[in-house]
Design a protein around this motif. Structure first.
Motif, PDB file in Angstrom:
ATOM      1  N   TRP A  61       0.788  -1.203   0.037  1.00 19.95           N
ATOM      2  CA  TRP A  61      -0.058  -0.012  -0.019  1.00 19.95           C
ATOM      3  C   TRP A  61       0.676   1.357   0.038  1.00 19.95           C
ATOM      4  O   TRP A  61       0.481   2.277  -0.720  1.00 19.95           O
ATOM      5  CB  TRP A  61      -0.866   0.086   1.257  1.00 19.95           C
ATOM      6  CG  TRP A  61      -1.941  -1.159   1.235  1.00 19.95           C
ATOM      7  CD1 TRP A  61      -2.562  -1.271   0.094  1.00 19.95           C
ATOM      8  CD2 TRP A  61      -2.453  -1.841   2.184  1.00 19.95           C
ATOM      9  NE1 TRP A  61      -3.432  -2.703   0.384  1.00 19.95           N
ATOM     10  CE2 TRP A  61      -3.409  -2.907   1.836  1.00 19.95           C
ATOM     11  CE3 TRP A  61      -2.162  -1.817   3.630  1.00 19.95           C
ATOM     12  CZ2 TRP A  61      -4.145  -3.488   2.641  1.00 19.95           C
ATOM     13  CZ3 TRP A  61      -2.995  -2.427   4.279  1.00 19.95           C
ATOM     14  CH2 TRP A  61      -3.983  -3.431   3.962  1.00 19.95           C
ATOM     15  N   ILE A  62       1.717   1.200   0.759  1.00 20.43           N
ATOM     16  CA  ILE A  62       2.907   2.534   1.058  1.00 20.43           C
ATOM     17  C   ILE A  62       3.693   2.575  -0.397  1.00 20.43           C
ATOM     18  O   ILE A  62       3.700   3.714  -0.791  1.00 20.43           O
ATOM     19  CB  ILE A  62       3.501   2.263   1.877  1.00 20.43           C
ATOM     20  CG1 ILE A  62       2.930   2.384   3.479  1.00 20.43           C
ATOM     21  CG2 ILE A  62       4.354   3.836   2.312  1.00 20.43           C
ATOM     22  CD1 ILE A  62       3.792   2.216   4.696  1.00 20.43           C
ATOM     23  N   VAL A  87      10.616  -0.308   5.216  1.00 19.25           N
ATOM     24  CA  VAL A  87       9.350  -0.094   5.963  1.00 19.25           C
ATOM     25  C   VAL A  87       9.544  -0.268   7.648  1.00 19.25           C
ATOM     26  O   VAL A  87      10.209  -1.233   7.820  1.00 19.25           O
ATOM     27  CB  VAL A  87       8.241  -1.222   5.315  1.00 19.25           C
ATOM     28  CG1 VAL A  87       6.925  -0.831   6.130  1.00 19.25           C
ATOM     29  CG2 VAL A  87       8.099  -0.833   3.998  1.00 19.25           C
ATOM     30  N   ALA A 100      -2.953   5.221   2.483  1.00 18.06           N
ATOM     31  CA  ALA A 100      -1.514   5.333   2.218  1.00 18.06           C
ATOM     32  C   ALA A 100      -1.085   6.682   1.740  1.00 18.06           C
ATOM     33  O   ALA A 100      -1.661   7.239   0.658  1.00 18.06           O
ATOM     34  CB  ALA A 100      -1.090   4.177   1.445  1.00 18.06           C
ATOM     35  N   ALA A 102       1.925   9.447   0.305  1.00 17.03           N
ATOM     36  CA  ALA A 102       3.269   9.518   0.019  1.00 17.03           C
ATOM     37  C   ALA A 102       3.936  10.678  -0.264  1.00 17.03           C
ATOM     38  O   ALA A 102       2.821  11.759  -0.869  1.00 17.03           O
ATOM     39  CB  ALA A 102       3.640   8.435  -1.029  1.00 17.03           C
ATOM     40  N   GLY A 116       6.645   7.733   2.706  1.00 15.61           N
ATOM     41  CA  GLY A 116       5.304   7.329   2.897  1.00 15.61           C
ATOM     42  C   GLY A 116       4.773   6.767   4.146  1.00 15.61           C
ATOM     43  O   GLY A 116       5.669   6.629   5.156  1.00 15.61           O
ATOM     44  N   GLN A 117       3.668   6.578   4.267  1.00 13.64           N
ATOM     45  CA  GLN A 117       2.824   6.218   5.866  1.00 13.64           C
ATOM     46  C   GLN A 117       1.544   5.564   5.673  1.00 13.64           C
ATOM     47  O   GLN A 117       0.869   6.062   4.664  1.00 13.64           O
ATOM     48  CB  GLN A 117       2.988   7.309   6.685  1.00 13.64           C
ATOM     49  CG  GLN A 117       2.330   8.569   6.403  1.00 13.64           C
ATOM     50  CD  GLN A 117       2.504   9.637   7.570  1.00 13.64           C
ATOM     51  OE1 GLN A 117       1.553  10.464   7.568  1.00 13.64           O
ATOM     52  NE2 GLN A 117       3.349   9.472   8.224  1.00 13.64           N
ATOM     53  N   LEU A 118       1.132   4.848   6.249  1.00 16.55           N
ATOM     54  CA  LEU A 118      -0.017   4.160   6.275  1.00 16.55           C
ATOM     55  C   LEU A 118      -0.696   4.685   7.614  1.00 16.55           C
ATOM     56  O   LEU A 118      -0.246   4.480   8.739  1.00 16.55           O
ATOM     57  CB  LEU A 118      -0.029   2.553   6.491  1.00 16.55           C
ATOM     58  CG  LEU A 118      -1.248   1.901   6.345  1.00 16.55           C
ATOM     59  CD1 LEU A 118      -1.973   2.128   4.866  1.00 16.55           C
ATOM     60  CD2 LEU A 118      -1.044   0.302   6.705  1.00 16.55           C
ATOM     61  N   LYS A 128       5.695   3.413   8.607  1.00 13.80           N
ATOM     62  CA  LYS A 128       6.388   4.493   7.509  1.00 13.80           C
ATOM     63  C   LYS A 128       7.316   3.751   6.667  1.00 13.80           C
ATOM     64  O   LYS A 128       7.817   2.941   7.127  1.00 13.80           O
ATOM     65  CB  LYS A 128       7.208   5.327   8.732  1.00 13.80           C
ATOM     66  CG  LYS A 128       7.503   6.694   7.917  1.00 13.80           C
ATOM     67  CD  LYS A 128       7.989   7.771   8.957  1.00 13.80           C
ATOM     68  CE  LYS A 128       8.383   8.969   8.356  1.00 13.80           C
ATOM     69  NZ  LYS A 128       8.750   9.807   9.443  1.00 13.80           N
TER      70      LYS A 128
END
Length: 152
Positions: A61-62, A87, A100, A102, A116-118, A128
């Motif tokens: 996803w990220i 990650v 997600a 970014a 990026g982060q979820l 992250k």
């Protein structure tokens, strides 16, 4: 800022198998400045250990959000290719709606650095990531893929 409710597709034949596998819901943000946000719905079929989403989905996803941020920044003739991806998992992702996000940290001519982060539905950061992406010519990538699929 540009927003969209559907994922970019190679054709108009419908959502890609990849997007379906990842639980894609919608693109929330695509910004030419190098930002993206995508919503995904995690299901129990993505989980282990009684409701913890498997880390490969979180990573995917990220990673997808970072790729979309790169494509928003560079346009349709460029394919972002991951050179490195790291990650860090802070808390378990659970079934439900997740986002997600970014953004580009630094852009070079052919190599870019993204983060990026979820986040869960409350905005809590679950994971992250950072990635080094090579910006590749779409025509060259598609030609190489066609040759590989044809066996040569």
């Amino acid at each position: 800022m540009t927003t969209a409710d559907t994922a970019p597709r190679p054709s108009d034949s419908g959502p890609s198998d990849l997007n379906q596998s990842l639980g894609f819901v919608r693109i929330v943000e695509l910004d030419p400045a190098g930002r993206a946000a995508i919503e995904y719905r995690a299901g129990m079929h993505m989980c282990h250990s009684g409701g913890v989403v498997q880390g490969g989905f979180v990573t995917g996803w990220i990673d997808a959000a970072m790729a979309h941020a790169a494509m928003a920044m560079t346009g349709p003739d460029v394919v972002p290719m991951s050179l490195e991806l790291k990650v860090s998992f802070f808390a378990p992702a659970r079934p439900g709606l997740l986002t997600a996000r970014a953004w580009v940290e630094r852009r070079g001519r052919s190599t870019c650095f993204f983060e990026g982060q979820l986040l869960d539905a409350t905005g809590k950061v679950l994971a992250k990531a950072s990635s080094t992406l090579m910006l590749a010519d779409r025509g060259r990538i598609e030609q190489a893929s066609s040759a590989a699929l044809a066996g040569g």
